[in-house]
Design an enzyme around this catalytic site. Structure first.
Site, PDB file in Angstrom:
ATOM      1  N   SER A 144       0.820  -1.217   0.000  1.00 18.62           N
ATOM      2  CA  SER A 144       0.000   0.000   0.000  1.00 18.62           C
ATOM      3  C   SER A 144       0.852   1.265   0.000  1.00 18.62           C
ATOM      4  O   SER A 144       0.436   2.298  -0.538  1.00 18.62           O
ATOM      5  CB  SER A 144      -0.931   0.004   1.215  1.00 18.62           C
ATOM      6  OG  SER A 144      -1.883  -1.024   1.079  1.00 18.62           O
ATOM      7  N   CYS A 189      -4.772  -2.981   1.401  1.00 15.30           N
ATOM      8  CA  CYS A 189      -5.287  -3.446   2.691  1.00 15.30           C
ATOM      9  C   CYS A 189      -4.147  -3.436   3.695  1.00 15.30           C
ATOM     10  O   CYS A 189      -3.155  -4.145   3.509  1.00 15.30           O
ATOM     11  CB  CYS A 189      -5.842  -4.856   2.542  1.00 15.30           C
ATOM     12  SG  CYS A 189      -6.281  -5.596   4.124  1.00 15.30           S
ATOM     13  N   THR A 220       3.578  -4.234  14.873  1.00 15.77           N
ATOM     14  CA  THR A 220       4.612  -3.234  14.635  1.00 15.77           C
ATOM     15  C   THR A 220       3.958  -1.873  14.395  1.00 15.77           C
ATOM     16  O   THR A 220       2.751  -1.784  14.159  1.00 15.77           O
ATOM     17  CB  THR A 220       5.454  -3.571  13.389  1.00 15.77           C
ATOM     18  OG1 THR A 220       4.656  -3.336  12.244  1.00 15.77           O
ATOM     19  CG2 THR A 220       5.917  -5.002  13.412  1.00 15.77           C
ATOM     20  N   HIS A 234       4.528  -0.248  11.842  1.00 15.33           N
ATOM     21  CA  HIS A 234       4.426  -0.108  10.396  1.00 15.33           C
ATOM     22  C   HIS A 234       3.047   0.400   9.985  1.00 15.33           C
ATOM     23  O   HIS A 234       2.903   1.180   9.067  1.00 15.33           O
ATOM     24  CB  HIS A 234       4.652  -1.477   9.719  1.00 15.33           C
ATOM     25  CG  HIS A 234       6.014  -1.652   9.161  1.00 15.33           C
ATOM     26  ND1 HIS A 234       7.035  -2.249   9.866  1.00 15.33           N
ATOM     27  CD2 HIS A 234       6.536  -1.311   7.969  1.00 15.33           C
ATOM     28  CE1 HIS A 234       8.113  -2.266   9.128  1.00 15.33           C
ATOM     29  NE2 HIS A 234       7.847  -1.701   7.979  1.00 15.33           N
ATOM     30  N   ARG A 275     -15.088  -6.707   4.814  1.00 15.68           N
ATOM     31  CA  ARG A 275     -15.229  -5.514   3.971  1.00 15.68           C
ATOM     32  C   ARG A 275     -14.712  -5.715   2.549  1.00 15.68           C
ATOM     33  O   ARG A 275     -14.534  -4.767   1.786  1.00 15.68           O
ATOM     34  CB  ARG A 275     -14.487  -4.339   4.631  1.00 15.68           C
ATOM     35  CG  ARG A 275     -15.176  -3.880   5.902  1.00 15.68           C
ATOM     36  CD  ARG A 275     -14.265  -3.100   6.824  1.00 15.68           C
ATOM     37  NE  ARG A 275     -14.999  -2.654   8.016  1.00 15.68           N
ATOM     38  CZ  ARG A 275     -15.313  -3.447   9.053  1.00 15.68           C
ATOM     39  NH1 ARG A 275     -14.932  -4.723   9.055  1.00 15.68           N
ATOM     40  NH2 ARG A 275     -15.990  -2.971  10.076  1.00 15.68           N
TER      41      ARG A 275
END
Ligand code: DLZ
Length: 163
Positions: free
Chosen positions: A65, A89, A95, A97, A136
């Site tokens: 992403s 996603c 983490t 991140h 989703r």
């Protein structure tokens, strides 16, 4: 989470502009491909349903992403699409991140909208768990790919109506 209250695939088809003649590019992150592949299926199905021709849909992959903004910029400059849909996603792991990637991709995509004056749609799931992402991307809360496709159609129509 706001989308608990809204099914991402529910909309009134009568309110959706025809996509005939629109050129739509899609940039897809390969991280969590099980999810992003399902987002892609939803987006493409919805674009086709509303009249975008298959030959006018272009799909390119990026590793994660974080790379969506640059991938979107490169595709916007190469083919001059009417809109670029960014699909990714990011799942909260252990983490930090998650925060860095979410910040980078959100700001990056927002900036592209204003830099180019064209729609770059934020079709990125940011969830706590894999299950929430499944819910989703074709599960009980619908598919964010559908929502992203509808957003692209509406924004292209808005731009055309003002030209
Ligand atoms: C490194 C990373 C991590 C930990 N998690 C995700 C994620 O949940 N979703 C996603 O799309 N990408 C993730 N990445 C990869 C980054 O987006 C990026 O590809 C790398 O940091 C390389 O720049």
């Amino acid at each position: 989470m706001a989308t608990n209250l809204k099914n991402l695939s529910e909309y009134n088809p009568d309110e959706i502009p025809s996509g005939e003649g629109m050129k739509i590019s899609i940039v897809l992150a390969e991280w969590n491909l099980e999810i992003t592949g399902a987002l892609l299926d939803g987006a493409v199905r919805t674009l086709l349903r509303h009249g975008v021709r298959e030959k006018d849909i272009r799909v390119k992959h990026v590793p994660g992403s974080f790379e969506l903004p640059l991938g979107a910029q490169l595709i916007a400059e190469s083919g001059k699409p009417d809109a670029v849909i960014c699909l990714g996603c990011v799942i909260q792991g252990e983490t930090r991140h998650f925060d860095f990637i979410c910040q980078g991709v959100t700001k990056g995509i927002a900036d592209l909208n204003l830099k180019y004056g064209r729609p770059f749609v934020f079709g990125v799931l940011t969830t706590d768990t894999l299950q929430q992402a499944k819910d989703r991307s074709g599960g009980k809360h619908g598919n964010k790919g559908d929502e992203a496709a509808i957003t692209a159609l509406k924004m292209v129509q808005l731009k055309k109506s003002l030209e």
